[in-house]
Design an enzyme around this catalytic site. Structure first.
Site, PDB file in Angstrom:
ATOM      1  CB  THR A  83     -12.842  20.431  -2.559  1.00  0.00           C
ATOM      2  OG1 THR A  83     -11.764  19.822  -1.836  1.00  0.00           O
ATOM      3  CG2 THR A  83     -12.624  20.247  -4.034  1.00  0.00           C
ATOM      4  CB  CYS A 257      -7.877  17.172   5.212  1.00  0.00           C
ATOM      5  SG  CYS A 257      -6.851  17.715   3.834  1.00  0.00           S
TER       6      CYS A 257
HETATM    7  N1  LIG Z   1      -3.800  20.999   2.586  1.00  0.00           N
HETATM    8  C1  LIG Z   1      -3.686  19.696   2.699  1.00  0.00           C
HETATM    9  O1  LIG Z   1      -3.010  19.209   3.600  1.00  0.00           O
HETATM   10  C2  LIG Z   1      -4.352  18.745   1.722  1.00  0.00           C
HETATM   11  C3  LIG Z   1      -3.998  17.395   1.754  1.00  0.00           C
HETATM   12  C4  LIG Z   1      -4.588  16.521   0.857  1.00  0.00           C
HETATM   13  C5  LIG Z   1      -5.563  16.996  -0.013  1.00  0.00           C
HETATM   14  N2  LIG Z   1      -5.919  18.310   0.004  1.00  0.00           N
HETATM   15  C6  LIG Z   1      -6.922  18.749  -0.966  1.00  0.00           C
HETATM   16  O2  LIG Z   1      -6.251  19.410  -2.022  1.00  0.00           O
HETATM   17  C7  LIG Z   1      -7.059  20.478  -2.536  1.00  0.00           C
HETATM   18  C8  LIG Z   1      -6.293  21.787  -2.473  1.00  0.00           C
HETATM   19  O3  LIG Z   1      -6.038  22.101  -1.116  1.00  0.00           O
HETATM   20  P1  LIG Z   1      -4.885  23.098  -0.660  1.00  0.00           P
HETATM   21  O4  LIG Z   1      -4.725  22.879   0.802  1.00  0.00           O
HETATM   22  O5  LIG Z   1      -3.720  22.970  -1.559  1.00  0.00           O
HETATM   23  O6  LIG Z   1      -5.591  24.498  -0.922  1.00  0.00           O
HETATM   24  P2  LIG Z   1      -4.920  25.947  -0.804  1.00  0.00           P
HETATM   25  O7  LIG Z   1      -5.996  26.857  -0.382  1.00  0.00           O
HETATM   26  O8  LIG Z   1      -3.667  25.866   0.007  1.00  0.00           O
HETATM   27  O9  LIG Z   1      -4.472  26.285  -2.293  1.00  0.00           O
HETATM   28  C9  LIG Z   1      -5.364  26.399  -3.341  1.00  0.00           C
HETATM   29  C10 LIG Z   1      -4.790  27.374  -4.353  1.00  0.00           C
HETATM   30  O10 LIG Z   1      -5.654  27.342  -5.474  1.00  0.00           O
HETATM   31  C11 LIG Z   1      -5.814  28.656  -5.958  1.00  0.00           C
HETATM   32  N3  LIG Z   1      -7.040  28.638  -6.745  1.00  0.00           N
HETATM   33  C12 LIG Z   1      -8.314  28.569  -6.324  1.00  0.00           C
HETATM   34  N4  LIG Z   1      -9.156  28.492  -7.370  1.00  0.00           N
HETATM   35  C13 LIG Z   1      -8.390  28.528  -8.477  1.00  0.00           C
HETATM   36  C14 LIG Z   1      -8.663  28.479  -9.856  1.00  0.00           C
HETATM   37  N5  LIG Z   1      -9.911  28.347 -10.305  1.00  0.00           N
HETATM   38  N6  LIG Z   1      -7.625  28.580 -10.720  1.00  0.00           N
HETATM   39  C15 LIG Z   1      -6.345  28.696 -10.275  1.00  0.00           C
HETATM   40  N7  LIG Z   1      -6.033  28.718  -8.973  1.00  0.00           N
HETATM   41  C16 LIG Z   1      -7.042  28.628  -8.079  1.00  0.00           C
HETATM   42  C17 LIG Z   1      -5.824  29.528  -4.734  1.00  0.00           C
HETATM   43  O11 LIG Z   1      -5.450  30.869  -5.034  1.00  0.00           O
HETATM   44  C18 LIG Z   1      -4.763  28.820  -3.855  1.00  0.00           C
HETATM   45  O12 LIG Z   1      -3.471  29.358  -4.057  1.00  0.00           O
HETATM   46  C19 LIG Z   1      -8.341  20.443  -1.711  1.00  0.00           C
HETATM   47  O13 LIG Z   1      -9.284  19.654  -2.367  1.00  0.00           O
HETATM   48  C20 LIG Z   1      -7.906  19.754  -0.432  1.00  0.00           C
HETATM   49  O14 LIG Z   1      -8.966  19.120   0.224  1.00  0.00           O
HETATM   50  C21 LIG Z   1      -5.320  19.192   0.836  1.00  0.00           C
END
Ligand SMILES: NC(=O)c1ccc[n+]([C@@H]2O[C@H](COP(=O)([O-])OP(=O)(O)OC[C@H]3O[C@@H](n4cnc5c(N)ncnc54)[C@H](O)[C@@H]3O)[C@@H](O)[C@H]2O)c1
Length: 401
Positions: A83, A257
């Protein structure tokens, strides 16, 4: 339970590793490369060991897939997709929309849809639910819940099992099923009265960090102007056993984040006509730090960096992870180049960044330490250039914040 987790990144793979101990998990991701690696038992996420993925595959409890058909028959579908902010620094919910389409096109029986992606209050009720209903021609009534993710990649003391997890369903039935699912791997579940409270709590947690980091960064500038050590002053303040929490100055904030989530809160505040002045100012202060640091380095080096070689050490946004999203190192490098410096970077954890490979440590007139990974030996870093500026406060003997 058969679970689908959409998105196998930092959040989705971490949950998959825990959930697959007692559930059958399909890790759905639209990146073929990620899915192929995972199915070969190779983890691309710090804190999720490859052995965990291999064990889960061997037990028959985990499989990654790009094929929507594989997610049918799930009882719970977790959304864990990015996001980010768009070019105008406004919420970009396009990945969530695409995940909603995947659910609508492939899930034919009612399930619990749980959003773990961070977004503004109202996203579950006013965006995710209506979208899934629209894309599935209003044929199925799913249950909907939110459980914002709190994972801190690379951290080992607080994990999915012991970190309290907020959750709320749109209906009591959704809350009940959500609790049942997370109880399979999390010891501490905290139910709140509405999805909007859970969504807002997540944004406020990260806004709290963003604002306090900006405050300490501003204080670092004040302390330098006063000729006192910011670190010694913070240590002194931190002896107070109550009413103070220590944050450290740095080159700014990075990752998916802290630089992003507060802008989601500011976005909904603006929509309601409420000013989010702390968030806006904190963004400005944190984004100005790279310029301040480069100005300090230039001042210490005859007032100009033109033609000087500068190595930026540590381009990941925090120690011991390879995540370079929104890294302040990028702004430091941009500013150095703007001032005519010849810039290289070294990072033992990040092998390729922006199409370039890490250069060897040393060989420059100036070094600026942005992130100090454990893999970097402090004495070697100190000896890597005639002038070393440390933004981390961890290198005794270097110039720095
Ligand atoms: N990284 C962190 O430390 C963290 C901590 C808490 C919350 N978040 C939140 O969690 C969410 C995910 O973050 P993240 O860090 O895991 O992201 P990321 O980029 O590490 O992983 C996202 C994954 O989703 C896949 N993806 C994207 N669109 C897709 C779809 N339509 N269908 C299937 N797969 C899809 C991508 O290929 C990627 O592998 C975000 O909203 C983020 O703000 C992240």
């Amino acid at each position: 339970m058969k679970i689908t987790i959409i998105g196998q990144g930092y959040v989705g793979l971490t949950i998959a590793a825990f959930a697959s101990k007692s559930n059958q998990v399909i890790g759905f991701d639209n990146s073929q490369k990620v899915v192929d690696q995972l199915n070969h038992g190779i983890s691309h996420i710090e804190g999720v060991e490859s052995t965990l993925i291999k064990t889960a595959i061997d037990s028959g409890n985990y499989r990654a897939s790009t094929n929507g058909a594989d997610i049918s028959g799930s009882e719970v579908v977790v959304i864990a997709v990015p996001t980010p902010l768009n070019k105008e620094r406004k919420p970009d919910l396009s990945y969530i929309e695409s995940a909603c389409k995947t659910i609508a096109e492939n899930i034919t029986e009612p399930v619990v849809v749980i959003n773990e992606s961070t977004s503004f209050p109202g996203t579950l009720r006013d965006y995710i639910k209506p979208l899934i209903e629209k894309y599935s021609d209003y044929k199925i009534e799913h249950l909907y819940a939110i459980s914002p993710e709190r994972v801190d990649p690379g951290r080992t003391d607080w994990d999915q099992k012991n970190t309290p997890r907020l959750f709320a369903g749109l209906t009591p039935e959704a809350s009940k099923k959500t609790k049942e699912f997370y109880s399979t791997f999390c010891d501490n579940l905290v139910e709140v009265s509405s999805p909007e409270v859970a969504e807002a709590a997540k944004l406020f947690e990260n806004t709290f960090r963003q604002v306090n980091i900006a405050l300490v960064n501003e204080f670092a500038e004040i302390a330098h102007a006063l000729g006192i050590s910011v670190h010694e002053t913070l240590e002194a303040a931190n002896t107070k056993p109550y009413g103070f929490m220590k944050f450290n100055p740095s080159a700014g904030v990075g990752g998916h984040c802290i630089p992003v989530d507060p802008s989601y809160l500011a976005h909904v505040a603006a929509a309601k006509g409420v000013p989010a002045t702390f968030i806006e100012r904190a963004n400005e202060v944190n984004l100005e730090m790279p310029k301040y640091i480069v100005a300090r380095v230039a001042a210490d080096n005859g007032g100009t960096l033109t033609g000087k070689s500068v190595q930026v050490i540590g381009v990941a946004y925090k120690p011991n992870v390879a995540d370079t999203r929104e890294t302040p190192a990028e702004l430091v490098i941009d500013e150095l180049k703007r001032q005519g410096a010849k810039v290289s970077w070294h990072d033992p954890v990040v092998s390729i960044w922006q199409g370039e490979t890490s250069s060897a440590l040393g060989g420059s007139d100036i070094a600026i330490v942005v992130t100090l990974h454990d893999a970097l030996d402090k004495q070697t870093v100190l000896a890597s250039a005639p002038y070393v500026f440390d933004t981390t406060g961890k290198l005794k003997g270097a110039k720095g914040l």
